[in-house]
Structures are given as C-alpha cells and as structure tokens.
Write a protein that holds these residues in place. Structure first.
Motif, short mmCIF file in Angstrom:
data_model
loop_
_atom_site.label_atom_id
_atom_site.label_comp_id
_atom_site.label_asym_id
_atom_site.label_seq_id
_atom_site.Cartn_x
_atom_site.Cartn_y
_atom_site.Cartn_z
N ALA A 65 -55.81 45.01 -24.08
CA ALA A 65 -55.77 45.22 -22.79
C ALA A 65 -54.51 44.50 -22.13
CB ALA A 65 -57.06 44.43 -22.44
N ASN A 66 -54.17 45.37 -20.85
CA ASN A 66 -52.95 44.83 -20.35
C ASN A 66 -53.40 43.65 -19.38
OD1 ASN A 66 -51.28 47.03 -21.21
ND2 ASN A 66 -51.86 48.29 -19.31
N GLY A 67 -52.46 42.65 -19.55
CA GLY A 67 -52.64 41.41 -18.71
C GLY A 67 -51.54 40.99 -18.19
N PRO A 68 -51.52 39.90 -17.56
CA PRO A 68 -50.11 39.09 -16.92
C PRO A 68 -49.16 38.87 -18.00
CG PRO A 68 -51.89 37.67 -16.67
CD PRO A 68 -52.50 38.98 -17.50
N GLN A 69 -47.90 38.72 -17.74
CA GLN A 69 -47.02 38.47 -18.79
C GLN A 69 -46.97 36.90 -18.70
OE1 GLN A 69 -43.27 39.69 -16.93
NE2 GLN A 69 -43.60 41.70 -17.45
#
Length: 85
Positions: free
Chosen positions: A30-34
C-alpha cells in the motif's frame, strides 16, 4: 548514451537510468507517507482555504489581506479561542 537521459521504457523499464536492473514492484504494497514526511503547515492550509473561498465567491483580495487574515486565525487558534466566520 547520455547518463542523464531517461531510457525509452522509462525508469521502470528493463534497465533503469543508472544501468542497474529495476526491481519488480510488489502489487500488494500500500502507498503511504514518505519516511520523515511532515504534514502541511496550518497557516498554509488556512491561507489556501481563505483564497479558495474568496475566489469562489467572486471577490478579490490582495495577498497581504489574505495573509493578514490567515495570521489572525492562526494566532486565535494558538490562544485557544474559537474563530468566528
């Protein structure tokens, strides 16, 4: 070949611009904050909201006026006061 140019297949093609092979991306990730990323500054959010509302209403206000409103709202929020519309 220019080492600073992007290959025709892009950076995720069979060979990346650095010359190393690209890793396959895991589709289940899943994409998430850097890492180390911070949220936007509250003053910037308030200034954006004020600018959007003024523009949507068809009015114009110089940036100095918009920043003065944003600064006043931030100051009231920092003091724990409830801002009024």
């Amino acid at each position: 070949m220019n080492p600073n140019s992007t290959p025709p297949d892009g950076l995720y093609g069979p060979v990346a611009a650095s010359g190393a092979e690209s890793k396959d991306r895991d589709a289940g990730t899943a994409n998430g904050p850097q890492a180390g990323a911070q949220g936007p500054e509250p003053r910037a959010l308030i200034l954006d909201t004020i600018s959007t509302a003024i523009n949507a209403a068809g009015y114009w206000l110089a940036i100095e006026g918009r920043t003065a409103i944003a600064d006043a709202l931030v100051q009231r929020l920092q003091l724990g006061e409830q801002p009024t519309t």
